[in-house]
Design a protein around this motif. Structure first.
Motif, PDB file in Angstrom:
ATOM      1  N   UNK A  27       0.822  -1.221   0.000  1.00 43.76           N
ATOM      2  CA  UNK A  27       0.000   0.000   0.000  1.00 43.76           C
ATOM      3  C   UNK A  27       0.850   1.262   0.000  1.00 43.76           C
ATOM      4  N   UNK A  28       1.908   1.301   0.818  1.00 49.00           N
ATOM      5  CA  UNK A  28       2.745   2.504   0.879  1.00 49.00           C
ATOM      6  C   UNK A  28       3.421   2.768  -0.456  1.00 49.00           C
ATOM      7  N   UNK A  29       4.017   1.732  -1.053  1.00 50.21           N
ATOM      8  CA  UNK A  29       4.703   1.890  -2.327  1.00 50.21           C
ATOM      9  C   UNK A  29       3.717   2.261  -3.443  1.00 50.21           C
ATOM     10  N   UNK A  30       2.524   1.652  -3.412  1.00 51.64           N
ATOM     11  CA  UNK A  30       1.524   1.966  -4.431  1.00 51.64           C
ATOM     12  C   UNK A  30       1.070   3.417  -4.330  1.00 51.64           C
ATOM     13  N   UNK A  31       0.949   3.931  -3.104  1.00 48.72           N
ATOM     14  CA  UNK A  31       0.518   5.317  -2.893  1.00 48.72           C
ATOM     15  C   UNK A  31       1.551   6.292  -3.455  1.00 48.72           C
ATOM     16  N   UNK A  65      10.781   3.739  -0.014  1.00 46.06           N
ATOM     17  CA  UNK A  65       9.830   3.509  -1.101  1.00 46.06           C
ATOM     18  C   UNK A  65      10.524   3.607  -2.456  1.00 46.06           C
ATOM     19  N   UNK A  66      11.360   4.614  -2.650  1.00 42.64           N
ATOM     20  CA  UNK A  66      12.056   4.760  -3.921  1.00 42.64           C
ATOM     21  C   UNK A  66      12.952   3.553  -4.197  1.00 42.64           C
ATOM     22  N   UNK A  67      13.619   3.063  -3.167  1.00 42.02           N
ATOM     23  CA  UNK A  67      14.437   1.865  -3.347  1.00 42.02           C
ATOM     24  C   UNK A  67      13.573   0.670  -3.741  1.00 42.02           C
ATOM     25  N   UNK A  68      12.417   0.525  -3.092  1.00 42.51           N
ATOM     26  CA  UNK A  68      11.535  -0.592  -3.409  1.00 42.51           C
ATOM     27  C   UNK A  68      10.933  -0.460  -4.805  1.00 42.51           C
ATOM     28  N   UNK A  69      10.614   0.759  -5.213  1.00 37.54           N
ATOM     29  CA  UNK A  69      10.100   0.966  -6.566  1.00 37.54           C
ATOM     30  C   UNK A  69      11.170   0.669  -7.604  1.00 37.54           C
ATOM     31  N   UNK A  70      12.428   0.993  -7.293  1.00 48.41           N
ATOM     32  CA  UNK A  70      13.520   0.663  -8.190  1.00 48.41           C
ATOM     33  C   UNK A  70      13.660  -0.851  -8.320  1.00 48.41           C
ATOM     34  N   UNK A  71      13.607  -1.556  -7.193  1.00 46.35           N
ATOM     35  CA  UNK A  71      13.709  -3.012  -7.223  1.00 46.35           C
ATOM     36  C   UNK A  71      12.556  -3.632  -8.007  1.00 46.35           C
TER      37      UNK A  71
END
Length: 281
Positions: A27-31, A65-71
């Motif tokens: 949810x956090x990354x999607x937001x 979040x940015x790191x997770x979106x990159x991954x």
């Protein structure tokens, strides 16, 4: 907005926006991903800006979040040299709401090739509708055909234009405009007339060929680790993160061998004997 030339850059060939674009993310990354997706190109998307743009997550959370979106394949950070004269570098974050693989990002950021299949061409119209239609011509062909309109002494046939088209195309490729092309070839024609327009035009095309334009140095692009911003070779990044930032799995130490009660008693007796026989100061 970031400074001109910096900030968010949308990756090409993304799927149309839908309500399920980021349903595969927590949810956090999607937001945060949805927030970034709606930012215009050139907008700042550093952790401080993202923390200010919404009320739910602070800078540390946005960094994670940015790191997770990159991954997850949604973004990559790069630095690009856009001016060879003063070696000016800009820092950009490419974002794709369509998740991409490491191989796709490498092809796009290094060579500009996305590897996507091109859109199928529309089917040809029925022949009966195109029999009376003039076939399309290139700019070079049109420039040659227009010489006769500038001066009738340079009127060329269709076969002449086809034969001379490669030479005219080279003129245009070297930066000559159609108007300048006509002006140069039609200037100072022989007073006694042109006996062979095709041969005369070929001679001028060869003799007055403009110099090649220097090719600008291609922009140099370095891919950065999304977390620590260190420039890295593409193969050293997995999910946009360098080895230090993504962490390397460590081998757990072997389990310690436990002593039996009998062994413990033997060791204790040995220590007591050593202490009893040791000389006292």
């Amino acid at each position: 907005m970031a400074a001109p030339g910096y900030g968010k850059q949308s990756a090409p060939e993304q799927l149309p926006r839908s309500a399920t674009d980021f349903s595969h993310l927590p949810a956090r990354e999607a937001y945060i991903a949805s927030l970034i997706d709606h930012l215009p190109d050139g907008a700042a998307m550093d952790v401080k800006t993202l923390a200010v743009l919404q009320p739910h997550y602070g800078q540390m959370a946005c960094r994670t979040v940015l790191n997770n979106l990159s991954t997850a394949g949604h973004l990559r950070r790069v630095r690009e040299r856009i001016s060879s004269e003063n070696c000016r570098w800009v820092f950009r974050t490419y974002f794709s709401r369509t998740p991409r693989s490491d191989a796709w990002w490498t092809r796009f950021l290094i060579s500009g090739d996305t590897g996507e299949a091109s859109t199928p061409a529309a089917p040809d119209p029925p022949k009966e509708r195109t029999l009376n239609r003039t076939p399309p011509t290139s700019a070079a062909y049109a420039a040659l055909a227009g010489l006769g309109l500038s001066d009738a002494r340079l009127a060329l046939s269709a076969a002449d234009c086809t034969a001379l088209e490669p030479l005219a195309a080279e003129w245009l490729a070297r930066g000559t405009t159609p108007a300048l092309f006509t002006a140069v070839l039609a200037a100072n024609l022989p007073p006694d007339g042109v006996h062979s327009p095709a041969a005369f035009t070929r001679h001028r095309l060869l003799d007055k060929m403009p110099p090649e334009r220097p090719h600008p140095e291609p922009s140099t692009r370095l891919i950065e680790c999304t977390d620590c911003r260190t420039p890295c070779r593409p193969h050293a990044l997995l999910g946009g993160l360098c080895r230090a930032c993504r962490g390397t799995p460590t081998t757990p130490p072997p389990p310690r061998r436990r002593l039996s009660p009998a062994a413990v008693h033997r060791h204790a007796a040995s220590i007591r004997r050593t202490l009893a026989t040791a000389p006292r100061s």
